[in-house]
Scaffold this active site. Structure first.
Site, PDB file in Angstrom:
ATOM      1  CG  ASP A 205      59.183  33.228  25.020  1.00 45.02           C
ATOM      2  OD1 ASP A 205      59.925  32.264  25.278  1.00 45.02           O
ATOM      3  OD2 ASP A 205      58.252  33.590  25.750  1.00 45.02           O
ATOM      4  CG  MET A 248      60.707  28.061  28.713  1.00 41.55           C
ATOM      5  SD  MET A 248      61.806  29.246  29.460  1.00 41.55           S
ATOM      6  CE  MET A 248      61.488  28.893  31.185  1.00 41.55           C
TER       7      MET A 248
END
Ligand code: F6P
Length: 433
Positions: A205, A248
């Protein structure tokens, strides 16, 4: 502010054949005084001069001339925690090779399945790591050590380190892992034990604060990019075709935004950092309608944590790392778009969720280079006796940072940044809707 904790005074001469003088064509040892300035702006420089203070500095990473740990008596361990990330095996390989070949350390253990492996009750045996064991692992995604989410008793973990005579613990993980590593470091200090705790930040991330980027992130959006390219074909191949690609990004939308920059055919990118409305004259759905009437297709990239404010939730569910588990924004958007156009426009919606595929592949070439460097820098810092630190790049230079400095908050996209402006210029979407 970025002072690194140190175990004793380094006194042992490094076995590395490096130099201390310039001009001899041999790389020089890095001195602790070789500091780098954190804020490179002229404004900061002028302010520091006016205030008569030194600018905030960062400690340059690299091999030190004197070591704290005697290579002959040093034992190291490596643990990987949290979700998978491209490059984990490269980092493990790099650490083992650097310990073995640079510093002649032969006793290296792999801790199995995250911090669980430091709890004897879990019953996971250590894996002996040698160059032979790790030489080919960078060709594979995942982690040869296994991973897990969630913490263990800090005291139990330190007991295990002490009982096994481990002097250096390399922890490879995200925010939760690093906080755990810091807690281990604090317990070690309380006991006066001679153990260095090192963090190598890992998160696809890219949400670890201060550092330029985390390893594996680039591979992730590299994998997402061709998926978006092909999704565009699906959208353009049907009248009023809409492709929704969910990637994601729990609380930070860097993968979605970077994949969008890489694939300028994306028309809308939705990230957790932005608030947006679905309905109304300036809402997302009306904007989408205008585009369909004009261009007959649309590509939407959405980060998994985006738009959570729009979804009614029964209860907040957390994973073992304490992260809030989000509702499926992709399916939600698909349903809302379908309902909105049901009576007004015939649309074809293709919903694509590459899911774990963006994080389970091996590292691309750029991440591969990055992972080896991170591993080597982590080993150099640990051998000098630095502890409770992470290694990362800041302003494109390798530095050591206290773990606490990077875990105070998560990094998010700054909606006023050049990066986000570039994303908006690429998609053509407005600042808000
Ligand atoms: O590591 C971050 C991340 O990849 C997030 O983007 C995602 O929400 C999460 O991990 C999912 O991981 P898991 O399903 O393994 O808990």
């Amino acid at each position: 502010m970025f002072q690194i904790n140190q175990l004793g005074t380094p006194k042992i001469a490094s076995p590395l054949q490096l130099s201390t003088v310039k001009g001899d064509n041999i790389f020089n040892f890095i001195k602790d005084e070789d500091k780098l300035i954190y804020d490179l702006s002229l404004e900061n420089y002028q302010q520091c001069i006016a205030d008569g203070i030194a600018p905030v500095w960062l400690e340059k990473a690299g091999p030190r001339q004197f070591l704290h740990f005697d290579p002959k008596q040093t034992k190291a361990a490596i643990v990987t925690c949290g979700g998978l990330c491209p490059g984990l095996n490269n980092v493990i390989r790099g650490i083992v090779m650097a310990l073995h070949y640079f510093y002649d350390i032969k006793d290296i253990l792999g801790i199995r399945y995250g911090y669980e492996g430091l709890n004897p009750e879990a019953g996971h045996e250590f894996l002996k790591l040698t160059p032979d064991v790790v030489k080919d692992i960078h060709h594979h995604g995942g982690t040869i050590l296994g991973s897990s989410r969630g913490g263990q008793s800090v005291s139990t973990m330190v007991d295990t380190l002490v009982a096994n005579n481990i002097n250096i613990l390399f922890t490879i993980g995200g925010d939760g892992t690093l906080k755990g590593a810091n807690a281990i470091g604090e317990e070690v200090a309380k006991r006066g034990a001679n153990i260095s705790v090192v963090g190598i930040p890992k998160t696809i991330d890219n949400d670890i604060d201060i550092i330029d980027k985390s390893f594996g992130f680039e591979t992730s959006f590299d994998i997402a990019s061709p998926i978006i390219r092909d999704a565009h074909n699906e959208a353009a191949g049907a009248l009023n075709g809409i492709a929704i690609i969910k990637v994601m990004g729990r609380d930070s939308g860097f993968i979605a935004a970077s994949a969008t920059l890489a694939m300028p055919e994306v028309n809308y990118v939705l990230v957790p950092e932005m608030d947006f409305n679905l309905y109304g004259e300036t809402g997302f759905l009306e904007l989408l309608k205008k585009r369909l009437l004009d261009k007959k297709h649309a590509v939407i990239v959405v980060a998994e944590g985006a738009g959570q404010h729009l979804i009614q939730k029964a209860a907040e569910v957390k994973d073992a790392s304490g992260n809030i588990q989000h509702e499926d924004i992709g399916v939600f958007l698909k349903d809302k778009i379908k309902a909105y156009f049901a009576d007004s426009l015939p649309v074809t919606i293709k919903y694509i969720d590459p899911s774990y595929i963006v994080r389970s592949a091996p590292a691309n070439s750029s991440d591969s280079i990055f992972c080896s460097s991170l591993a080597y820098q982590a080993v150099h810092g640990a051998m000098a006796g630095k502890t409770q630190f992470v290694v990362g790049k800041v302003n494109n230079k390798f530095v050591y940072l206290p773990i606490a400095a990077v875990t105070t908050k998560r990094k998010k996209i700054d909606l006023e940044s050049e990066f986000w402006f570039a994303v908006l210029q690429s998609t053509g979407q407005p600042f808000s809707f």
